[in-house]
Motif scaffolding. Sequence first.
Motif, PDB file in Angstrom:
ATOM      1  N   PHE A  98       0.869  -1.189   0.000  1.00 53.86           N
ATOM      2  CA  PHE A  98       0.000   0.000   0.000  1.00 53.86           C
ATOM      3  C   PHE A  98       0.904   1.237   0.000  1.00 53.86           C
ATOM      4  O   PHE A  98       0.760   2.138   0.836  1.00 53.86           O
ATOM      5  N   ALA A  99       1.822   1.256  -0.933  1.00 53.07           N
ATOM      6  CA  ALA A  99       2.951   2.207  -0.900  1.00 53.07           C
ATOM      7  C   ALA A  99       2.539   3.659  -1.132  1.00 53.07           C
ATOM      8  O   ALA A  99       3.239   4.575  -0.710  1.00 53.07           O
ATOM      9  N   TYR A 100       1.409   3.875  -1.871  1.00 50.68           N
ATOM     10  CA  TYR A 100       0.934   5.233  -2.177  1.00 50.68           C
ATOM     11  C   TYR A 100       2.091   6.016  -2.825  1.00 50.68           C
ATOM     12  O   TYR A 100       2.620   5.577  -3.839  1.00 50.68           O
ATOM     13  N   THR A 101       2.525   7.142  -2.276  1.00 49.97           N
ATOM     14  CA  THR A 101       3.588   7.935  -2.905  1.00 49.97           C
ATOM     15  C   THR A 101       4.979   7.575  -2.351  1.00 49.97           C
ATOM     16  O   THR A 101       5.931   8.327  -2.501  1.00 49.97           O
TER      17      THR A 101
ATOM     18  N   MET B 219       4.444  -1.696  -3.632  1.00 47.98           N
ATOM     19  CA  MET B 219       3.259  -2.132  -4.380  1.00 47.98           C
ATOM     20  C   MET B 219       2.042  -1.313  -3.972  1.00 47.98           C
ATOM     21  O   MET B 219       1.766  -1.106  -2.791  1.00 47.98           O
ATOM     22  N   ASP B 220       1.332  -0.827  -4.993  1.00 51.03           N
ATOM     23  CA  ASP B 220       0.081  -0.096  -4.772  1.00 51.03           C
ATOM     24  C   ASP B 220      -0.721  -0.186  -6.067  1.00 51.03           C
ATOM     25  O   ASP B 220      -0.157  -0.142  -7.167  1.00 51.03           O
ATOM     26  N   MET B 221      -2.045  -0.325  -5.950  1.00 44.88           N
ATOM     27  CA  MET B 221      -2.833  -0.446  -7.178  1.00 44.88           C
ATOM     28  C   MET B 221      -3.008   0.894  -7.889  1.00 44.88           C
ATOM     29  O   MET B 221      -3.458   0.927  -9.037  1.00 44.88           O
TER      30      MET B 221
ATOM     31  N   HIS C 116      -0.014  -3.000  -8.766  1.00 44.56           N
ATOM     32  CA  HIS C 116      -0.936  -4.141  -8.774  1.00 44.56           C
ATOM     33  C   HIS C 116      -1.801  -4.175  -7.531  1.00 44.56           C
ATOM     34  O   HIS C 116      -1.435  -3.622  -6.480  1.00 44.56           O
ATOM     35  N   ASP C 117      -2.887  -4.940  -7.656  1.00 45.32           N
ATOM     36  CA  ASP C 117      -3.704  -5.267  -6.487  1.00 45.32           C
ATOM     37  C   ASP C 117      -2.924  -6.298  -5.668  1.00 45.32           C
ATOM     38  O   ASP C 117      -2.571  -7.369  -6.179  1.00 45.32           O
ATOM     39  N   ILE C 118      -2.662  -5.975  -4.418  1.00 40.06           N
ATOM     40  CA  ILE C 118      -1.847  -6.861  -3.572  1.00 40.06           C
ATOM     41  C   ILE C 118      -2.472  -8.253  -3.458  1.00 40.06           C
ATOM     42  O   ILE C 118      -1.758  -9.267  -3.460  1.00 40.06           O
ATOM     43  N   PHE C 119      -3.794  -8.305  -3.412  1.00 33.95           N
ATOM     44  CA  PHE C 119      -4.458  -9.596  -3.212  1.00 33.95           C
ATOM     45  C   PHE C 119      -4.384 -10.496  -4.444  1.00 33.95           C
ATOM     46  O   PHE C 119      -4.764 -11.657  -4.382  1.00 33.95           O
ATOM     47  N   LYS C 120      -3.887  -9.934  -5.562  1.00 35.37           N
ATOM     48  CA  LYS C 120      -3.703 -10.774  -6.749  1.00 35.37           C
ATOM     49  C   LYS C 120      -2.228 -10.971  -7.038  1.00 35.37           C
ATOM     50  O   LYS C 120      -1.851 -11.387  -8.138  1.00 35.37           O
TER      51      LYS C 120
ATOM     52  N   ASN D 243     -11.004   1.694   4.837  1.00 38.14           N
ATOM     53  CA  ASN D 243     -12.217   1.266   4.154  1.00 38.14           C
ATOM     54  C   ASN D 243     -12.267   1.859   2.748  1.00 38.14           C
ATOM     55  O   ASN D 243     -12.784   2.952   2.543  1.00 38.14           O
ATOM     56  N   GLN D 244     -11.682   1.139   1.800  1.00 43.03           N
ATOM     57  CA  GLN D 244     -11.709   1.583   0.396  1.00 43.03           C
ATOM     58  C   GLN D 244     -12.520   0.534  -0.353  1.00 43.03           C
ATOM     59  O   GLN D 244     -12.036  -0.576  -0.589  1.00 43.03           O
ATOM     60  N   LYS D 245     -13.752   0.912  -0.650  1.00 40.41           N
ATOM     61  CA  LYS D 245     -14.701  -0.067  -1.199  1.00 40.41           C
ATOM     62  C   LYS D 245     -14.131  -0.785  -2.421  1.00 40.41           C
ATOM     63  O   LYS D 245     -13.597  -0.159  -3.324  1.00 40.41           O
ATOM     64  N   GLY D 246     -14.213  -2.101  -2.409  1.00 39.39           N
ATOM     65  CA  GLY D 246     -13.757  -2.872  -3.567  1.00 39.39           C
ATOM     66  C   GLY D 246     -12.264  -3.180  -3.540  1.00 39.39           C
ATOM     67  O   GLY D 246     -11.790  -4.015  -4.307  1.00 39.39           O
ATOM     68  N   SER D 247     -11.475  -2.485  -2.674  1.00 34.39           N
ATOM     69  CA  SER D 247     -10.018  -2.706  -2.657  1.00 34.39           C
ATOM     70  C   SER D 247      -9.509  -3.219  -1.320  1.00 34.39           C
ATOM     71  O   SER D 247      -8.697  -4.142  -1.263  1.00 34.39           O
ATOM     72  N   PHE D 248      -9.973  -2.587  -0.244  1.00 31.47           N
ATOM     73  CA  PHE D 248      -9.530  -3.027   1.086  1.00 31.47           C
ATOM     74  C   PHE D 248     -10.491  -2.512   2.148  1.00 31.47           C
ATOM     75  O   PHE D 248     -10.667  -1.301   2.304  1.00 31.47           O
TER      76      PHE D 248
END
Length: 303
Positions: free
Chosen positions: A146-149, A167-169, A195-199, A220-225
Amino acid sequence: MQRFIEALATIEVGEDATRLFHGRGGYYPGCEHLCLDWFAPVLLLTSFTPLDAAELAECQQAITARWQTIQPNRSLNLVYQYRSGGETFSQVLAGEVPDPHVVTENGAQFQVHLLRGQNHGLFLDMANGREWVRAHARHKKVLNLFAYTCGFSVAALQGGADEVVNMDMSKGALAIGKQNHLLNGFSAGARFLGHDIFKSWGKLRKLGPYDIVVADPPSNQKGSFVATKDYVRLIRHLPELLAENAEVLLCLNAPELDTQFLRQQVEDAAPALEYLERLPNPAAFVDVSEEKSLKVLRYRLKA
Ligand SMILES: C[S@@+](CC[C@H](N)C(=O)[O-])C[C@H]1O[C@@H](n2cnc3c(N)ncnc32)[C@H](O)[C@@H]1O
């Protein structure tokens, strides 16, 4: 509002980016919706509910008066941001915002964007997490989930890390992360995987094992985490990524979930991890309820 205006009398600005007023911490009754941040050379006033015209004018007047006392020879740059109905609105109340806007923290430089939505590129409450990584990264291989910037990655390389995998989507956030590395003189040593970490467990395993893993997901990021259901799915995969004696920083920024929530998940899903400590938050983020504030828990892989 009065408590905010009184508190302004004690604020000072230095060079580094920092929080100046943390109403959310609950120490100023009636001001829980207000924060003031310093992203040099700009002050950012955030309100989690819209202020009416009179309140805003009162805040601006008080900030201007304090500014003229502490920085009499410097013009004031002031941005106001408020949240309303799930949306974020920003406006420049005084002066201007540099573009690019580069701020400093403990000898590192980061690009920030105060006029682009609610996240600005640098989470000020995570300063101690970055400091811990900087202090412990020497000759280590680091995974920044979830590296963000990529603030943690810059800190790791400053601390002498051999290699960092980010890694960050969000490819947009990673692009700013790459620029942050260049700003700090790091043209090598880090990977940026959008990438999506869960994949991506296979890929992450292949690039490991890691001596330090940082996981700093959204609450709480809907659809991601969604922390309540996804944190445990993440924790379950940690042991397979870790080198001998590896350390892990698990972060949780959800006021409704306490330290025990995270500790229980680790106990259940990754008993090979041993709890060491909770890192303190920066003093500026002091909260009447420690459990509501940011949680950064440190773990080590048991021998
Ligand atoms: C709280 S921010 C991370 C902050 C960052 N660690 C820092 O120190 O600045 C959360 C990030 O998680 C990313 N994210 C959310 N769900 C994800 C997922 N399933 N896979 C990869 N990245 C994800 C978002 O794009 C966002 O950049």
